[in-house]
Scaffold this motif. Sequence first.
Motif, short mmCIF file in Angstrom:
data_model
loop_
_atom_site.label_atom_id
_atom_site.label_comp_id
_atom_site.label_asym_id
_atom_site.label_seq_id
_atom_site.Cartn_x
_atom_site.Cartn_y
_atom_site.Cartn_z
N ARG A 194 0.85 -1.20 0.00
CA ARG A 194 0.00 0.00 0.00
C ARG A 194 0.87 1.23 0.00
O ARG A 194 1.96 1.24 0.55
N ALA A 195 0.42 2.30 -0.61
CA ALA A 195 1.17 3.55 -0.67
C ALA A 195 1.37 4.12 0.73
O ALA A 195 0.68 3.75 1.67
N GLU A 230 -9.96 -5.73 0.78
CA GLU A 230 -9.21 -6.90 1.25
C GLU A 230 -7.80 -6.48 1.70
O GLU A 230 -7.29 -6.98 2.70
N LEU A 231 -7.21 -5.56 0.98
CA LEU A 231 -5.84 -5.14 1.30
C LEU A 231 -5.73 -4.42 2.63
O LEU A 231 -4.69 -4.50 3.29
N VAL A 232 -6.78 -3.71 3.04
CA VAL A 232 -6.70 -3.00 4.32
C VAL A 232 -6.62 -3.96 5.50
O VAL A 232 -6.24 -3.56 6.60
N LEU A 233 -6.93 -5.22 5.27
CA LEU A 233 -6.82 -6.22 6.33
C LEU A 233 -5.38 -6.71 6.52
O LEU A 233 -5.08 -7.35 7.52
N PRO A 257 -5.88 5.17 7.59
CA PRO A 257 -7.29 5.56 7.73
C PRO A 257 -7.74 6.58 6.68
O PRO A 257 -8.82 6.47 6.12
N LEU A 258 -6.88 7.55 6.38
CA LEU A 258 -7.23 8.56 5.38
C LEU A 258 -7.26 7.94 4.00
O LEU A 258 -8.21 8.13 3.23
N LEU A 259 -6.25 7.16 3.66
CA LEU A 259 -6.18 6.51 2.36
C LEU A 259 -7.37 5.60 2.14
O LEU A 259 -7.98 5.60 1.07
N GLY A 277 -2.42 5.77 -7.63
CA GLY A 277 -1.52 6.14 -6.55
C GLY A 277 -1.80 5.49 -5.21
O GLY A 277 -1.21 5.88 -4.20
N TYR A 278 -2.64 4.48 -5.17
CA TYR A 278 -2.98 3.82 -3.91
C TYR A 278 -2.07 2.65 -3.57
O TYR A 278 -2.05 2.19 -2.44
N LEU A 279 -1.33 2.14 -4.55
CA LEU A 279 -0.41 1.03 -4.32
C LEU A 279 0.93 1.36 -4.95
O LEU A 279 1.01 2.15 -5.89
#
Length: 87
Positions: free
Chosen positions: A15-16, A43-46, A21-23, A80-82
């Motif tokens: 993750r970038a 899924e990635l936030v886990l 929490p903001l992303l 830009g998220y990853l």
Amino acid sequence: MGPAGTPQDRHEWTRAGTPAPLLDRLVFRDVELSYEARGLFGELVLLKDGEKFSAESLAAGTPNSVTTVRTALAELAAAGYLEQVAR
């Protein structure tokens, strides 16, 4: 690049660097992203911060193909998220 402009899995992803929490909120409200990309990010936030993953490892736990996951990863990276990191 792989089929349809998707990256090959010679790399892993993370993750970038934006605070999670903001992303996380930004991703789910980004109307430029497909539902596939938003769902994959869910899924990635886990995952633990900085944990690496691949399209294969993500696709293994779903009915989605590796190609679908690669496309969603490429979409998230382009926005830009990853970030892609060398293995």
